[in-house]
Structures are given as structure tokens and as C-alpha cells.
Design a protein around this motif. Structure first.
Motif, PDB file in Angstrom:
ATOM      1  N   PRO A   8      -7.557 -11.170   0.465  1.00  0.00           N
ATOM      2  CA  PRO A   8      -6.872  -9.891   0.271  1.00  0.00           C
ATOM      3  C   PRO A   8      -5.526 -10.099  -0.402  1.00  0.00           C
ATOM      4  CG  PRO A   8      -6.657 -10.604   2.532  1.00  0.00           C
ATOM      5  CD  PRO A   8      -7.574 -11.587   1.852  1.00  0.00           C
ATOM      6  N   SER A   9      -5.158  -9.204  -1.267  1.00  0.00           N
ATOM      7  CA  SER A   9      -3.853  -9.315  -1.898  1.00  0.00           C
ATOM      8  C   SER A   9      -2.798  -8.543  -1.116  1.00  0.00           C
ATOM      9  CB  SER A   9      -3.913  -8.815  -3.335  1.00  0.00           C
ATOM     10  OG  SER A   9      -4.337  -7.471  -3.369  1.00  0.00           O
ATOM     11  N   GLN A  10      -3.231  -7.577  -0.309  1.00  0.00           N
ATOM     12  CA  GLN A  10      -2.308  -6.783   0.492  1.00  0.00           C
ATOM     13  C   GLN A  10      -2.965  -6.424   1.826  1.00  0.00           C
ATOM     14  OE1 GLN A  10       0.134  -3.935  -2.272  1.00  0.00           O
ATOM     15  NE2 GLN A  10      -2.018  -3.525  -2.558  1.00  0.00           N
ATOM     16  N   ALA A  11      -2.127  -6.255   2.858  1.00  0.00           N
ATOM     17  CA  ALA A  11      -2.632  -5.808   4.158  1.00  0.00           C
ATOM     18  C   ALA A  11      -1.540  -5.006   4.847  1.00  0.00           C
ATOM     19  CB  ALA A  11      -3.039  -6.990   5.020  1.00  0.00           C
ATOM     20  N   VAL A  12      -1.980  -4.009   5.604  1.00  0.00           N
ATOM     21  CA  VAL A  12      -1.069  -3.175   6.377  1.00  0.00           C
ATOM     22  C   VAL A  12      -1.659  -3.013   7.769  1.00  0.00           C
ATOM     23  CG1 VAL A  12       0.007  -0.895   6.595  1.00  0.00           C
ATOM     24  CG2 VAL A  12      -0.290  -1.903   4.346  1.00  0.00           C
ATOM     25  N   ARG A  24       2.208   4.430  12.997  1.00  0.00           N
ATOM     26  CA  ARG A  24       3.347   3.746  12.395  1.00  0.00           C
ATOM     27  C   ARG A  24       2.892   2.449  11.752  1.00  0.00           C
ATOM     28  NH1 ARG A  24       6.696   1.495  15.722  1.00  0.00           N
ATOM     29  NH2 ARG A  24       5.353   1.668  17.534  1.00  0.00           N
ATOM     30  N   VAL A  25       3.591   2.049  10.702  1.00  0.00           N
ATOM     31  CA  VAL A  25       3.352   0.767  10.035  1.00  0.00           C
ATOM     32  C   VAL A  25       4.104  -0.301  10.822  1.00  0.00           C
ATOM     33  CG1 VAL A  25       3.766  -0.573   7.933  1.00  0.00           C
ATOM     34  CG2 VAL A  25       3.045   1.815   7.771  1.00  0.00           C
ATOM     35  N   VAL A  26       3.349  -1.279  11.354  1.00  0.00           N
ATOM     36  CA  VAL A  26       3.983  -2.329  12.153  1.00  0.00           C
ATOM     37  C   VAL A  26       3.965  -3.693  11.464  1.00  0.00           C
ATOM     38  CG1 VAL A  26       3.673  -1.171  14.360  1.00  0.00           C
ATOM     39  CG2 VAL A  26       1.873  -2.664  13.497  1.00  0.00           C
ATOM     40  N   ALA A  27       3.180  -3.822  10.412  1.00  0.00           N
ATOM     41  CA  ALA A  27       3.168  -5.064   9.632  1.00  0.00           C
ATOM     42  C   ALA A  27       2.599  -4.748   8.258  1.00  0.00           C
ATOM     43  CB  ALA A  27       2.318  -6.133  10.315  1.00  0.00           C
ATOM     44  N   LYS A  28       3.125  -5.435   7.263  1.00  0.00           N
ATOM     45  CA  LYS A  28       2.572  -5.296   5.916  1.00  0.00           C
ATOM     46  C   LYS A  28       2.989  -6.502   5.107  1.00  0.00           C
ATOM     47  CE  LYS A  28       6.270  -2.411   3.974  1.00  0.00           C
ATOM     48  NZ  LYS A  28       6.554  -1.174   3.241  1.00  0.00           N
ATOM     49  N   GLY A  29       2.149  -6.850   4.134  1.00  0.00           N
ATOM     50  CA  GLY A  29       2.482  -7.998   3.308  1.00  0.00           C
ATOM     51  C   GLY A  29       1.445  -8.234   2.230  1.00  0.00           C
ATOM     52  N   PRO A  52      -8.635  -0.639  -0.415  1.00  0.00           N
ATOM     53  CA  PRO A  52      -7.520  -0.977  -1.308  1.00  0.00           C
ATOM     54  C   PRO A  52      -6.638   0.219  -1.666  1.00  0.00           C
ATOM     55  CG  PRO A  52      -9.540  -2.010  -2.067  1.00  0.00           C
ATOM     56  CD  PRO A  52      -9.925  -1.080  -0.950  1.00  0.00           C
ATOM     57  N   GLU A  53      -7.242   1.383  -1.845  1.00  0.00           N
ATOM     58  CA  GLU A  53      -6.460   2.568  -2.211  1.00  0.00           C
ATOM     59  C   GLU A  53      -5.522   2.979  -1.081  1.00  0.00           C
ATOM     60  OE1 GLU A  53      -9.860   2.532  -2.197  1.00  0.00           O
ATOM     61  OE2 GLU A  53     -10.266   2.313  -4.340  1.00  0.00           O
ATOM     62  N   LEU A  54      -6.052   3.006   0.150  1.00  0.00           N
ATOM     63  CA  LEU A  54      -5.225   3.399   1.295  1.00  0.00           C
ATOM     64  C   LEU A  54      -4.147   2.360   1.562  1.00  0.00           C
ATOM     65  CD1 LEU A  54      -4.636   5.415   3.508  1.00  0.00           C
ATOM     66  CD2 LEU A  54      -6.400   4.314   4.911  1.00  0.00           C
ATOM     67  N   VAL A  55      -4.500   1.084   1.460  1.00  0.00           N
ATOM     68  CA  VAL A  55      -3.504   0.028   1.656  1.00  0.00           C
ATOM     69  C   VAL A  55      -2.385   0.155   0.635  1.00  0.00           C
ATOM     70  CG1 VAL A  55      -3.096  -2.470   1.520  1.00  0.00           C
ATOM     71  CG2 VAL A  55      -5.059  -1.595   2.786  1.00  0.00           C
ATOM     72  N   SER A  56      -2.736   0.437  -0.590  1.00  0.00           N
ATOM     73  CA  SER A  56      -1.725   0.593  -1.637  1.00  0.00           C
ATOM     74  C   SER A  56      -0.737   1.710  -1.288  1.00  0.00           C
ATOM     75  CB  SER A  56      -2.407   0.882  -2.973  1.00  0.00           C
ATOM     76  OG  SER A  56      -1.457   1.055  -3.980  1.00  0.00           O
ATOM     77  N   LEU A  57      -1.249   2.804  -0.772  1.00  0.00           N
ATOM     78  CA  LEU A  57      -0.377   3.914  -0.374  1.00  0.00           C
ATOM     79  C   LEU A  57       0.463   3.550   0.853  1.00  0.00           C
ATOM     80  CD1 LEU A  57      -2.893   6.855  -0.849  1.00  0.00           C
ATOM     81  CD2 LEU A  57      -0.867   6.373  -2.253  1.00  0.00           C
ATOM     82  N   LEU A  58      -0.158   2.873   1.813  1.00  0.00           N
ATOM     83  CA  LEU A  58       0.565   2.502   3.038  1.00  0.00           C
ATOM     84  C   LEU A  58       1.621   1.429   2.780  1.00  0.00           C
ATOM     85  CD1 LEU A  58      -2.417   2.513   5.542  1.00  0.00           C
ATOM     86  CD2 LEU A  58      -0.478   4.109   5.514  1.00  0.00           C
ATOM     87  N   MET A  59       1.445   0.611   1.754  1.00  0.00           N
ATOM     88  CA  MET A  59       2.446  -0.397   1.411  1.00  0.00           C
ATOM     89  C   MET A  59       3.778   0.256   1.031  1.00  0.00           C
ATOM     90  SD  MET A  59       1.434  -3.576   1.769  1.00  0.00           S
ATOM     91  CE  MET A  59       2.480  -4.557   0.693  1.00  0.00           C
ATOM     92  N   GLN A  60       3.747   1.503   0.647  1.00  0.00           N
ATOM     93  CA  GLN A  60       4.957   2.218   0.253  1.00  0.00           C
ATOM     94  C   GLN A  60       5.732   2.763   1.456  1.00  0.00           C
ATOM     95  OE1 GLN A  60       4.081   5.044  -2.937  1.00  0.00           O
ATOM     96  NE2 GLN A  60       2.281   3.828  -3.433  1.00  0.00           N
ATOM     97  N   VAL A  61       5.114   2.731   2.639  1.00  0.00           N
ATOM     98  CA  VAL A  61       5.761   3.241   3.854  1.00  0.00           C
ATOM     99  C   VAL A  61       6.644   2.137   4.428  1.00  0.00           C
ATOM    100  CG1 VAL A  61       5.367   4.164   6.173  1.00  0.00           C
ATOM    101  CG2 VAL A  61       3.793   4.743   4.308  1.00  0.00           C
ATOM    102  N   ASP A  62       7.854   2.504   4.837  1.00  0.00           N
ATOM    103  CA  ASP A  62       8.780   1.532   5.421  1.00  0.00           C
ATOM    104  C   ASP A  62       8.231   0.978   6.730  1.00  0.00           C
ATOM    105  OD1 ASP A  62      10.657   1.880   3.390  1.00  0.00           O
ATOM    106  OD2 ASP A  62      11.735   3.452   4.480  1.00  0.00           O
ATOM    107  N   MET A  63       8.624  -0.257   7.049  1.00  0.00           N
ATOM    108  CA  MET A  63       8.238  -0.875   8.308  1.00  0.00           C
ATOM    109  C   MET A  63       8.737  -0.026   9.480  1.00  0.00           C
ATOM    110  SD  MET A  63       6.498  -3.670   8.064  1.00  0.00           S
ATOM    111  CE  MET A  63       6.813  -4.385   9.653  1.00  0.00           C
ATOM    112  N   ASP A  64       7.910   0.094  10.490  1.00  0.00           N
ATOM    113  CA  ASP A  64       8.180   0.837  11.719  1.00  0.00           C
ATOM    114  C   ASP A  64       8.339   2.341  11.493  1.00  0.00           C
ATOM    115  OD1 ASP A  64       8.158   0.486  14.492  1.00  0.00           O
ATOM    116  OD2 ASP A  64      10.318   0.786  14.592  1.00  0.00           O
ATOM    117  N   ALA A  65       8.000   2.799  10.292  1.00  0.00           N
ATOM    118  CA  ALA A  65       8.068   4.231   9.993  1.00  0.00           C
ATOM    119  C   ALA A  65       6.702   4.866  10.237  1.00  0.00           C
ATOM    120  CB  ALA A  65       8.483   4.460   8.545  1.00  0.00           C
TER     121      ALA A  65
END
Length: 92
Positions: A8-12, A24-29, A52-65
């Protein structure tokens, strides 16, 4: 060229507490961090969903937000599907 085409290139990671109002977003990378997030989730018995589409959108959310209202439906559908999957597994 990628050495691991399945990697995977991204995970949330999300956490949902009904008292919190929204997941809430508790980890991403990306890259190795994404692989570690997925490995830890799997070792803890947490289901990992690939979108991948949802992860891409969630990567834009701040941590713990909390996730934004625009993503409520997509995440709610994922949580409902996961709930059904867990119910089926608990009956087996």
C-alpha cells in the motif's frame, strides 16, 4: 518500478466512538508507515479495507480530527458493512 506491487502507498486508521459524534483519524501514513499501520491493525484483529479513493480523501484530514461531513456517508457505509461482516463471523 516498484519492488512490491501489492504494497500500500497510503493507509489511514479510524476510530469510532458513538459518544464522539463522528469517526476520527488516529493514524495515517505513506510507504513503510502505511505498511506498519496495516500490520498493526491486522495483528490486533482489526479489519483492513482497501479503498484508494477513500484513503486519499481521509489523508487530507488532520490527525485526531473528526472526519468531515462530506465523508459521513462513505464511512457509514463502510462501518455498516463491517458490522454485518462481524455479525456473520460471530455466528460461525
Amino acid at each position: 518500478m516498484r519492488s512490491q506491487p501489492d504494497a500500500p502507498s497510503q493507509a489511514v486508521a479510524l476510530v469510532y466512538d458513538p459518544d464522539d459524534g463522528a469517526p476520527r483519524v488516529v493514524a495515517k501514513g505513506r510507504g513503510l508507515l502505511a505498511e506498519e499501520i496495516i500490520a498493526r491493525a491486522q495483528s490486533a484483529g482489526v479489519f483492513v479495507h482497501e479503498s484508494p479513493e477513500l484513503v486519499s480523501l481521509l489523508m487530507q484530514v488532520d490527525m485526531d480530527a473528526r472526519i468531515p461531513p462530506e465523508l459521513y456517508i462513505a464511512v457509514a457505509e463502510l462501518l455498516a458493512w463491517l458490522y454485518q461482516l462481524e455479525q456473520r463471523e460471530s455466528r460461525a
